[in-house]
Enzyme design. Structure first.
Site, PDB file in Angstrom:
ATOM      1  N   GLY A  60      -2.589   7.406  12.005  1.00 33.17           N
ATOM      2  CA  GLY A  60      -3.929   7.033  12.425  1.00 33.17           C
ATOM      3  C   GLY A  60      -4.916   7.122  11.282  1.00 33.17           C
ATOM      4  O   GLY A  60      -4.543   7.015  10.117  1.00 33.17           O
ATOM      5  N   GLU A 125      -2.542  16.187  12.595  1.00 28.65           N
ATOM      6  CA  GLU A 125      -1.384  16.062  11.700  1.00 28.65           C
ATOM      7  C   GLU A 125      -1.429  17.209  10.702  1.00 28.65           C
ATOM      8  O   GLU A 125      -2.357  18.026  10.706  1.00 28.65           O
ATOM      9  CB  GLU A 125      -1.402  14.714  10.973  1.00 28.65           C
ATOM     10  CG  GLU A 125      -1.097  13.525  11.871  1.00 28.65           C
ATOM     11  CD  GLU A 125      -1.041  12.212  11.112  1.00 28.65           C
ATOM     12  OE1 GLU A 125      -0.144  12.040  10.283  1.00 28.65           O
ATOM     13  OE2 GLU A 125      -1.922  11.376  11.334  1.00 28.65           O
ATOM     14  N   HIS A 240       7.234  12.227   2.313  1.00 32.39           N
ATOM     15  CA  HIS A 240       6.978  12.572   3.718  1.00 32.39           C
ATOM     16  C   HIS A 240       8.172  13.366   4.226  1.00 32.39           C
ATOM     17  O   HIS A 240       9.318  12.970   4.005  1.00 32.39           O
ATOM     18  CB  HIS A 240       6.795  11.292   4.539  1.00 32.39           C
ATOM     19  CG  HIS A 240       6.161  11.518   5.866  1.00 32.39           C
ATOM     20  ND1 HIS A 240       6.797  12.195   6.884  1.00 32.39           N
ATOM     21  CD2 HIS A 240       4.946  11.181   6.352  1.00 32.39           C
ATOM     22  CE1 HIS A 240       5.993  12.249   7.938  1.00 32.39           C
ATOM     23  NE2 HIS A 240       4.854  11.644   7.638  1.00 32.39           N
ATOM     24  N   ARG A 288       1.880  18.369   3.603  1.00 32.89           N
ATOM     25  CA  ARG A 288       3.133  17.621   3.491  1.00 32.89           C
ATOM     26  C   ARG A 288       4.039  18.065   2.342  1.00 32.89           C
ATOM     27  O   ARG A 288       5.255  18.089   2.476  1.00 32.89           O
ATOM     28  CB  ARG A 288       2.738  16.170   3.253  1.00 32.89           C
ATOM     29  CG  ARG A 288       3.445  15.232   4.094  1.00 32.89           C
ATOM     30  CD  ARG A 288       2.768  13.898   3.993  1.00 32.89           C
ATOM     31  NE  ARG A 288       2.156  13.575   5.256  1.00 32.89           N
ATOM     32  CZ  ARG A 288       1.524  12.444   5.487  1.00 32.89           C
ATOM     33  NH1 ARG A 288       1.398  11.548   4.537  1.00 32.89           N
ATOM     34  NH2 ARG A 288       1.007  12.200   6.669  1.00 32.89           N
ATOM     35  N   HIS A 349       6.685   8.467   0.086  1.00 33.78           N
ATOM     36  CA  HIS A 349       5.743   7.932   1.083  1.00 33.78           C
ATOM     37  C   HIS A 349       4.458   7.378   0.467  1.00 33.78           C
ATOM     38  O   HIS A 349       3.879   6.438   1.002  1.00 33.78           O
ATOM     39  CB  HIS A 349       5.406   9.057   2.063  1.00 33.78           C
ATOM     40  CG  HIS A 349       4.542   8.645   3.207  1.00 33.78           C
ATOM     41  ND1 HIS A 349       4.892   7.644   4.082  1.00 33.78           N
ATOM     42  CD2 HIS A 349       3.327   9.105   3.630  1.00 33.78           C
ATOM     43  CE1 HIS A 349       3.944   7.503   4.997  1.00 33.78           C
ATOM     44  NE2 HIS A 349       2.974   8.364   4.739  1.00 33.78           N
ATOM     45  N   ARG A 384      -2.034  14.281  -0.767  1.00 30.55           N
ATOM     46  CA  ARG A 384      -2.960  13.658   0.189  1.00 30.55           C
ATOM     47  C   ARG A 384      -2.872  14.305   1.573  1.00 30.55           C
ATOM     48  O   ARG A 384      -1.780  14.552   2.085  1.00 30.55           O
ATOM     49  CB  ARG A 384      -2.648  12.166   0.322  1.00 30.55           C
ATOM     50  CG  ARG A 384      -3.459  11.480   1.398  1.00 30.55           C
ATOM     51  CD  ARG A 384      -3.257   9.997   1.389  1.00 30.55           C
ATOM     52  NE  ARG A 384      -1.916   9.594   1.706  1.00 30.55           N
ATOM     53  CZ  ARG A 384      -1.426   9.492   2.934  1.00 30.55           C
ATOM     54  NH1 ARG A 384      -2.176   9.796   3.990  1.00 30.55           N
ATOM     55  NH2 ARG A 384      -0.185   9.102   3.131  1.00 30.55           N
TER      56      ARG A 384
END
Ligand code: SIN
Length: 516
Positions: A60, A125, A240, A288, A349, A384
């Site tokens: 999203g 997330e 990822h 991540r 990713h 990120r």
């Protein structure tokens, strides 16, 4: 290093535009839609609208949209995930301009998911301390947003789409950028413009396994570099933690969105242990880079080829409605979420680095702009934060377009021909050479420049990539595939060069033998 990929020395006809945008993902389309409609703009894409990282984005768009959230919380989460390397000014802009861009998308009729009472559904997330992510079609945010923006863009008289058109090089003169050379079918064409936006996305396909589409090789980053643009943070490659394992040879792996963990999914090893517990205060929702390293460590410890995502805390009905794309993909592969766990492992990713820009997308070359994943604005630092990437496309895409609207450099002149002049190369290599080169690049990058690196391994990678570069440096390149492989090599070398220069572990750049 060669300045141009092509071997041309002739006068060529030009097609004039006020602005040329390379890339038709969300960054390219949203920038195009914010240009003044009096400006004639070419939107160039090497494939079609459905071939971009944006299109595949599941999770999203992160933005402060709920009363429990604040700008300072989003800023802090972004900077914390970025392991201290973010540019605070750029992060402030990203966060504070987020909500108004979401409202613009709502006005553009992007179909965000809402609750029964009409409020936006907001999920969570990794790295986010609160629910902050709006989404569409459950887990199809990128697809729904791209489709809606492209529908609007294609109705605009000032936006001219060039599909299946390959960016070969940026053309420059003493006054900065002056156009682009593209290849369409068998023909080279010059699109003349003094205002060019690179929105070509990342370079996942320099690795063997990635969530990115086949075209994602860093063409725009490489072309900008050849034209003299400064690149920064190229070593910062995000992996990822959860892509669906595949026994085939496909280089693009199917993503299992972090939002699945945001809704209660738990990572487990083959013994069923929830191994993220105790590793980080946010456990399965740690940033991540941390989850990726923990997954790899767990695979190494247990000898398994993957770990498992346990979604049993969600009912099948909820999962199916909330994550329809993931549900259908799992079903099609015989993974039935009523009884099975999802087998997952990390894959490339995203790239946090890229073409260095300011907060208006400006690069060091006059008239050359860069937005989206290809750009290094400083908002991601060394890692990120989830779902900040589509937000970046919106915030900096709009800022870049607005800057150009106020500072347009005239592109047209009387002479409808320009001299395109490059060194002429004669060495011909056959197609087998390029496909072997592509495989070798991916193998080197995967072995030495992945989520766990060593200084010795990086030096080996550099030597091997340099040796490959010698073979191709003076080759006559004329087909998009040949340009693509050259670009892959050029981008890979920049990633490795930057990784060697950074001697300490930080964020996604993790060294087993960092300098003491
Ligand atoms: C995801 O859905 O897990 C990916 C979202 C992102 O890369 O920000």
């Amino acid at each position: 290093m060669r300045r141009y990929l092509f071997s041309i020395n002739e006068e060529m006809s030009v097609y004039d535009f006020d602005v040329v945008i390379i890339g038709s993902g969300i960054a390219g389309l949203y920038s195009a839609l914010h240009l003044d409609s009096a400006l004639q703009c070419a939107v160039v894409t090497k494939a079609n609208i459905d071939e971009s990282n944006s299109y595949l984005a599941q999770g999203g768009i992160a933005a402060v949209m709920s009363p429990e959230d604040t700008y300072i919380m989003h800023i802090n989460d972004t900077i914390k995930a970025g392991a201290g390397l973010c540019d605070p000014e750029a992060v402030k802009v990203l966060v504070e301009e987020g909500p108004e861009n979401i409202r613009t998308l709502i006005d553009m009729k992007v179909p965000f998911d809402v609750n029964a009472d009409g409020d936006l559904q907001i999920t969570r997330e990794g790295g986010h301390r609160t629910r902050r992510i709006v989404h569409c079609g459950g887990d199809a945010t990128g697809r729904e947003t791209t489709i809606q923006l492209s529908k609007i863009a294609m109705q605009k008289d000032n936006l001219h789409f060039f599909f299946e058109t390959f960016l070969v090089d940026l053309l420059t003169d003493d006054n900065g950028v002056c156009g682009v050379l593209v290849k369409v079918g068998d023909d080279f064409k010059v699109l003349r413009s003094r205002n060019v936006i690179i929105a070509t996305g990342g370079c996942g396909q320099i690795y063997q396994y990635t969530t990115s589409p086949l075209g994602s090789v860093g063409d725009g980053i490489a072309a900008a570099y050849r034209a003299g643009a400064v690149l920064q943070d190229m070593e910062m490659i995000q992996f990822h933690p959860t892509t669906l394992i595949s026994d085939g040879k496909a280089s693009r792996l199917f993503l299992i969105s972090e939002a699945v963990r945001g809704e209660g999914g738990i990572l487990r090893n083959s013994r069923g242990e929830a191994f993220m517990q105790g590793k980080h205060e946010l456990a399965d929702l740690a940033p991540r880079d941390i989850v990726t390293r923990c997954v790899l460590a767990e695979m190494e410890r247990t000898g398994d080829q993957n770990v498992w995502l346990d979604v049993s805390s969600m009912t099948t009905e909820f999962f199916k409605e909330r994550f329809p794309t993931i549900f259908n993909e799992c079903e099609s592969r015989g993974i039935h979420l009523t009884k099975d766990r999802i087998p997952v492992r990390p894959a490339q990713h995203y790239i946090m680095g890229g073409v260095k820009t300011d907060i208006d997308g400006r690069t060091n070359i006059k008239g050359l702009y860069c937005v989206g994943e290809a750009a290094r604005t400083g908002i991601h630092g060394a890692n990120r934060l989830a779902s900040n990437s589509l937000l970046e496309c919106l915030v900096f895409g709009r800022r870049c377009a607005r800057y150009i609207n106020g500072n347009i450099v005239p592109s047209y002149n009387e002479n409808k021909k320009i001299k395109v002049e490059s060194k002429i190369y004669h060495k011909k290599l056959d197609i087998g050479f390029y496909s072997a080169l592509e495989a070798k690049i991916k193998q080197i990058m995967t072995a030495y420049a992945g989520p766990i690196r060593s200084r010795e391994g990086l030096r080996t990678a550099q030597a091997e990539l340099d040796a490959l570069a010698e073979q191709i440096e003076d080759a006559h390149l004329s087909l998009p595939y040949e340009f693509k492989v050259y670009n892959m090599l050029q981008v890979s070398r920049k990633v490795v060069e930057a990784a060697i220069a950074r001697k300490k572990s930080v964020g996604a750049h993790y060294l087993t033998d960092e300098e003491q």
